[in-house]
Design a protein around this motif. Structure first.
Motif, PDB file in Angstrom:
ATOM      1  N   THR A 163       0.840  -1.208   0.000  1.00 57.67           N
ATOM      2  CA  THR A 163       0.000   0.000   0.000  1.00 57.67           C
ATOM      3  C   THR A 163       0.871   1.252   0.000  1.00 57.67           C
ATOM      4  O   THR A 163       0.692   2.173  -0.805  1.00 57.67           O
ATOM      5  N   ASN A 164       1.838   1.284   0.915  1.00 54.77           N
ATOM      6  CA  ASN A 164       2.725   2.449   0.994  1.00 54.77           C
ATOM      7  C   ASN A 164       3.497   2.643  -0.309  1.00 54.77           C
ATOM      8  O   ASN A 164       3.734   3.771  -0.757  1.00 54.77           O
ATOM      9  N   PHE A 165       3.870   1.536  -0.929  1.00 58.05           N
ATOM     10  CA  PHE A 165       4.625   1.595  -2.188  1.00 58.05           C
ATOM     11  C   PHE A 165       3.768   2.196  -3.309  1.00 58.05           C
ATOM     12  O   PHE A 165       4.224   3.055  -4.068  1.00 58.05           O
TER      13      PHE A 165
ATOM     14  N   LEU B 286       4.598   5.612  -5.414  1.00 61.48           N
ATOM     15  CA  LEU B 286       4.776   5.688  -6.871  1.00 61.48           C
ATOM     16  C   LEU B 286       3.849   6.735  -7.482  1.00 61.48           C
ATOM     17  O   LEU B 286       4.264   7.528  -8.327  1.00 61.48           O
ATOM     18  N   PHE B 287       2.575   6.749  -7.050  1.00 63.34           N
ATOM     19  CA  PHE B 287       1.646   7.736  -7.613  1.00 63.34           C
ATOM     20  C   PHE B 287       2.045   9.160  -7.218  1.00 63.34           C
ATOM     21  O   PHE B 287       1.931  10.086  -8.019  1.00 63.34           O
ATOM     22  N   ASN B 288       2.522   9.331  -5.978  1.00 63.07           N
ATOM     23  CA  ASN B 288       2.966  10.684  -5.577  1.00 63.07           C
ATOM     24  C   ASN B 288       4.134  11.144  -6.421  1.00 63.07           C
ATOM     25  O   ASN B 288       4.252  12.305  -6.765  1.00 63.07           O
ATOM     26  N   LYS B 289       4.995  10.196  -6.779  1.00 62.76           N
ATOM     27  CA  LYS B 289       6.208  10.562  -7.517  1.00 62.76           C
ATOM     28  C   LYS B 289       5.955  10.701  -9.023  1.00 62.76           C
ATOM     29  O   LYS B 289       6.437  11.629  -9.659  1.00 62.76           O
TER      30      LYS B 289
ATOM     31  N   GLU C 242       8.650   4.328   4.648  1.00 61.61           N
ATOM     32  CA  GLU C 242       8.931   5.198   3.492  1.00 61.61           C
ATOM     33  C   GLU C 242      10.397   5.111   3.065  1.00 61.61           C
ATOM     34  O   GLU C 242      10.721   5.203   1.880  1.00 61.61           O
ATOM     35  N   ASP C 243      11.294   4.930   4.057  1.00 60.40           N
ATOM     36  CA  ASP C 243      12.712   4.766   3.715  1.00 60.40           C
ATOM     37  C   ASP C 243      12.913   3.474   2.913  1.00 60.40           C
ATOM     38  O   ASP C 243      13.690   3.444   1.959  1.00 60.40           O
ATOM     39  N   HIS C 244      12.222   2.419   3.313  1.00 62.44           N
ATOM     40  CA  HIS C 244      12.317   1.145   2.590  1.00 62.44           C
ATOM     41  C   HIS C 244      11.859   1.328   1.135  1.00 62.44           C
ATOM     42  O   HIS C 244      12.532   0.919   0.181  1.00 62.44           O
ATOM     43  N   ILE C 245      10.750   2.022   0.996  1.00 62.55           N
ATOM     44  CA  ILE C 245      10.140   2.168  -0.318  1.00 62.55           C
ATOM     45  C   ILE C 245      10.987   3.036  -1.243  1.00 62.55           C
ATOM     46  O   ILE C 245      11.119   2.772  -2.433  1.00 62.55           O
ATOM     47  N   ARG C 246      11.583   4.062  -0.643  1.00 60.77           N
ATOM     48  CA  ARG C 246      12.491   4.910  -1.435  1.00 60.77           C
ATOM     49  C   ARG C 246      13.650   4.047  -1.956  1.00 60.77           C
ATOM     50  O   ARG C 246      14.073   4.174  -3.109  1.00 60.77           O
TER      51      ARG C 246
END
Ligand code: NAD
Ligand code: DAU
Length: 358
Positions: A15-17, A21-24, A234-238
């Motif tokens: 979900t966080n991922f 992606l959409f925010n970016k 969020e750090d993981h996802i980045r």
């Protein structure tokens, strides 16, 4: 337009991922979220995806199982994904101790089915189609446990100790074998313990927060001296996004928070922060020691120099920042928490936006 197939996208990290992606990238990408919606998957998590993205097919949810070869074949034929990010898994160690069967099925057989489908669709006359990548999301637990000192690096031998970590380790070996045997463009990431919004409250940090908010006892396994390395999701996802953008096929990347703490200190810290942040009258007396988890891994700690040197990534969140954001999120989303914890997860969410194929 790049198409991402995100499996397990209705779970915590998925979900966080998807939001990241959409925010970016906004509407310049398409995301297919393929999720079985087990107890850990919740479509309501994704309700903040703009309607336009659904209407314009930038976001498509498909309820399905990564063990289902027939459905996956149709999915690949229909949407031709460029990037597969495999989050789908049974993810809770305690559940793997009570019953390992689904862990073996999803984590090993499911990963293999997805991998094999991607291979068949992406390999054309002995040549790999361009721009394809299979990113498999693994875990630090596949390395086993550490004593008081030392760190896991990408070359540390695999030595899992729970049915969960053994199933994840098996999947890693299969994924790696597809690179070694077929030169398939795969990458494996191995991360330490995540925390943040949307995490199912069976995991330690949301369990502590939830129990604090409801004035319930906080169970500490054994003597509470086991150590984990916590990373804000969020750090993981980045890191995952950097791996997709700049990572090298065939490689493994460790990801960690560089934030080791033992369980009893973590629990006391969080009780203290929740009390201050919410004004709820609670203290350490909520904490109670209970029987240890069988085979409880003592310590995990990651050497993250490879991803630091090669991709210039490092964790950015201080624990205090990450945990404050997390506590705020759970306070604002008590309905979410209550629905999940009280098992009131509504059937209609399962049917909302749902497409079936095959
Ligand atoms: P989660 O349990 O919150 O979510 C898993 C998701 O996968 C759920 O939405 C579930 O419905 C879905 N799923 C389960 N079986 C499926 C199947 N057969 N087919 C399709 N979908 C299925 O897990 P998470 O914490 O978000 O973890 C995601 C991935 O990251 C897992 O592979 C896990 O091993 C890995 N990981 C997690 C952490 C962590 O701290 N949470 C750390 C490192 C790695
Ligand atoms: O390290 C990465 C892994 O982190 C992921 O691969 C797993 O998917 C994820 O579940 C997590 O595994 P852990 O077993 O480390 O996480 P869990 O939140 O279950 O437990 C964290 C620590 O807290 C562990 O030492 C056990 C302890 N614990 C846990 C619970 C749920 C308690 O003391 N009491 C509890 O009630």
């Amino acid at each position: 337009m790049k198409t991402y197939l995100v499996t397990g996208g209705a779970g915590f990290i998925g979900t966080n991922f998807i939001y990241y992606l959409f925010n970016k990238y906004g509407s310049n990408i398409r995301i297919i979220n393929y999720d079985k919606l087990t107890y850990a998957g919740n479509l309501e998590n994704l309700s903040e995806i703009p309607d336009d993205y659904r209407k314009n097919k930038n976001y498509i949810f498909i309820r399905g199982d990564i063990c289902n070869e027939k459905e996956l074949n149709i999915l690949f034929n229909t949407y031709n994904p460029d990037i597969v990010v495999n989050f789908a898994a049974e993810s809770h160690v305690d559940r793997s101790i009570s019953n390992a069967r689904r862990f073996i099925k999803t984590n090993i057989e499911g990963t293999h089915t997805l991998l094999e489908t991607a291979k068949n669709k992406w390999l054309n006359k002995n040549k790999w189609k361009k721009g394809k990548l299979f990113l498999h999301i693994s875990t630090d637990e596949i390395y086993g446990e550490l004593g008081k000192s030392g760190y896991f690096s990408e070359t540390t031998p695999i030595a899992p100790r729970s049915p969960y970590s053994a199933s994840k380790a098996s999947a890693d070996m299969i994924v790696k074998s597809y690179f070694l045997t077929f030169k398939m463009p795969v990458i494996i990431s191995r991360c330490s313990n995540n925390y943040g919004p949307y995490q199912f409250p069976e995991k330690f940090i949301p369990l502590i927060i939830n129990n604090c908010l409801n004035n319930r006892k906080i169970p500490i396994y054994g003597d509470g001296k086991n150590i984990r390395d916590w990373i804000y999701v969020e750090d993981h996802i980045r890191a995952l996004n950097m791996i997709i953008e700049k990572g090298k096929p065939g490689e493994i990347y460790n990801i960690g928070g560089q934030n080791e703490i033992d369980n009893i200190s973590l629990a006391k810290n969080i009780v203290d922060i929740v009390a201050k942040q919410t004004g709820i009258n609670i203290d350490d007396s909520l904490i109670e020691f209970v029987n240890d988890r069988p085979g409880h891994d003592y310590r995990y700690a990651m050497n993250i120099s490879k991803i630091g040197n090669k991709l210039n990534w490092k964790p950015e969140y201080l624990f205090i920042e990450g945990i404050r954001k997390t506590i705020n999120w759970y306070m604002k989303n008590r309905n979410w928490l209550n629905e999940i914890v009280n098992g009131e997860y509504k059937e209609y969410y399962k049917n909302m936006y749902e497409n079936r194929i095959g």
